[in-house]
Design a protein around this motif. Sequence first.
Motif, PDB file in Angstrom:
ATOM      1  N   ILE A  90       0.852  -1.193   0.000  1.00 52.56           N
ATOM      2  CA  ILE A  90       0.000   0.000   0.000  1.00 52.56           C
ATOM      3  C   ILE A  90       0.891   1.248   0.000  1.00 52.56           C
ATOM      4  N   LYS A  91       0.740   2.082  -1.013  1.00 44.57           N
ATOM      5  CA  LYS A  91       1.595   3.262  -1.155  1.00 44.57           C
ATOM      6  C   LYS A  91       0.801   4.562  -1.227  1.00 44.57           C
ATOM      7  N   ILE A  92      -0.506   4.487  -1.042  1.00 43.82           N
ATOM      8  CA  ILE A  92      -1.335   5.691  -1.036  1.00 43.82           C
ATOM      9  C   ILE A  92      -1.929   5.882   0.355  1.00 43.82           C
ATOM     10  N   SER A  93      -2.237   7.126   0.687  1.00 44.97           N
ATOM     11  CA  SER A  93      -2.778   7.433   2.010  1.00 44.97           C
ATOM     12  C   SER A  93      -4.186   6.870   2.149  1.00 44.97           C
ATOM     13  N   LEU A  94      -4.384   6.074   3.182  1.00 43.58           N
ATOM     14  CA  LEU A  94      -5.698   5.507   3.485  1.00 43.58           C
ATOM     15  C   LEU A  94      -5.872   5.473   4.999  1.00 43.58           C
ATOM     16  N   PRO A  95      -7.085   5.734   5.487  1.00 44.07           N
ATOM     17  CA  PRO A  95      -7.321   5.556   6.921  1.00 44.07           C
ATOM     18  C   PRO A  95      -7.111   4.098   7.311  1.00 44.07           C
ATOM     19  N   VAL A  96      -6.616   3.873   8.497  1.00 42.83           N
ATOM     20  CA  VAL A  96      -6.369   2.521   8.979  1.00 42.83           C
ATOM     21  C   VAL A  96      -7.618   1.649   8.863  1.00 42.83           C
ATOM     22  N   LEU A  97      -8.777   2.210   9.206  1.00 41.68           N
ATOM     23  CA  LEU A  97     -10.016   1.430   9.154  1.00 41.68           C
ATOM     24  C   LEU A  97     -10.294   0.929   7.740  1.00 41.68           C
ATOM     25  N   LEU A 131      -4.918  -1.549  18.639  1.00 45.23           N
ATOM     26  CA  LEU A 131      -4.921  -0.323  17.843  1.00 45.23           C
ATOM     27  C   LEU A 131      -6.284   0.369  17.872  1.00 45.23           C
ATOM     28  N   GLY A 132      -7.013   0.196  18.957  1.00 43.73           N
ATOM     29  CA  GLY A 132      -8.262   0.938  19.103  1.00 43.73           C
ATOM     30  C   GLY A 132      -7.994   2.429  19.123  1.00 43.73           C
ATOM     31  N   GLY A 133      -8.780   3.215  18.398  1.00 43.27           N
ATOM     32  CA  GLY A 133      -8.565   4.650  18.297  1.00 43.27           C
ATOM     33  C   GLY A 133      -7.715   5.068  17.110  1.00 43.27           C
ATOM     34  N   TYR A 134      -7.192   4.094  16.360  1.00 42.64           N
ATOM     35  CA  TYR A 134      -6.359   4.386  15.188  1.00 42.64           C
ATOM     36  C   TYR A 134      -7.163   4.416  13.884  1.00 42.64           C
ATOM     37  N   GLU A 135      -8.474   4.289  13.974  1.00 38.69           N
ATOM     38  CA  GLU A 135      -9.293   4.103  12.774  1.00 38.69           C
ATOM     39  C   GLU A 135      -9.064   5.169  11.702  1.00 38.69           C
ATOM     40  N   LYS A 136      -8.921   6.441  12.094  1.00 34.73           N
ATOM     41  CA  LYS A 136      -8.829   7.529  11.117  1.00 34.73           C
ATOM     42  C   LYS A 136      -7.388   7.936  10.799  1.00 34.73           C
TER      43      LYS A 136
END
Length: 265
Positions: A90-97, A131-136
């Motif tokens: 993955i090389k593009i910015s994406l939210p963790v969720l 990783l709770g809270g890392y969704e965004k």
Amino acid sequence: MSEKMIFSAEHISAGYGKKTVIHDISCSLQAGTLTALIGANGSGKTTLIRCIANQLSHGGKSILQGECLEEMSVKGLARKVSYIPQKSGIKISLPVLDVVMMGFNPVMKLMQRPSKEQENRAKEALMAVGLGGYEKIDYLTLSEGQKQLVFLARTLIEDTSLLLLDEPDSALDLQNRYLIMKHLKTMVMEREQAGLLCLHDPVLALRFCEQLILLKDGRCVGVLHPGEDSLEKMEAALKEIYGDISLIECTDKNGIRHLTVLWEG
């Protein structure tokens, strides 16, 4: 330990260019168990995983629950097999969720959005791996170890029969190495899946895996079952790939038996 064999690799051979890297390797996996591929660098662990995942042209075949993986479509294979390489790609910015919810892609139609129930499952998986809270948070900003935990969360939501993981512990600290292995072991037991992992650390393999496949120079030189084989048999086999080592049995403060490796070189 389950006695139900759900996967077999039969006479797998492959290489890169004119160089053959793995030679005529066969193995079988039981439902509800983890199997480790162990060996020195260059022994063929990653190549074998890539062949089974149908990521590399090869001879031989892989059979999962009576179906030949080499004959499946890309999407059909994704419904049956979870493959986690060393690097996500993955090389593009994406939210963790969003990265976690990619685990639902094989069962979704084109342009279909995940349901609220699927989103909640993805959030629960992130909580489970710490990783709770890392969704965004942007996935690209994470450490390599955190990225591996994200992909473990993605694996937790996939409904597949076979897990293929290439060095899932490589970028993790000591605590998270044991965390990821505990999650994987619990998951395969509860879901009656089979897991095949490339591992560099034989102590982790001995602690969490029911079966160890030993590779040297692209060939299988032994198969061990830590819960059944004698200390002497296992030590002799591990010497074949690691050289001058000793296998030691010890117990923790709760009286539980563990095996560890003493390097004597």
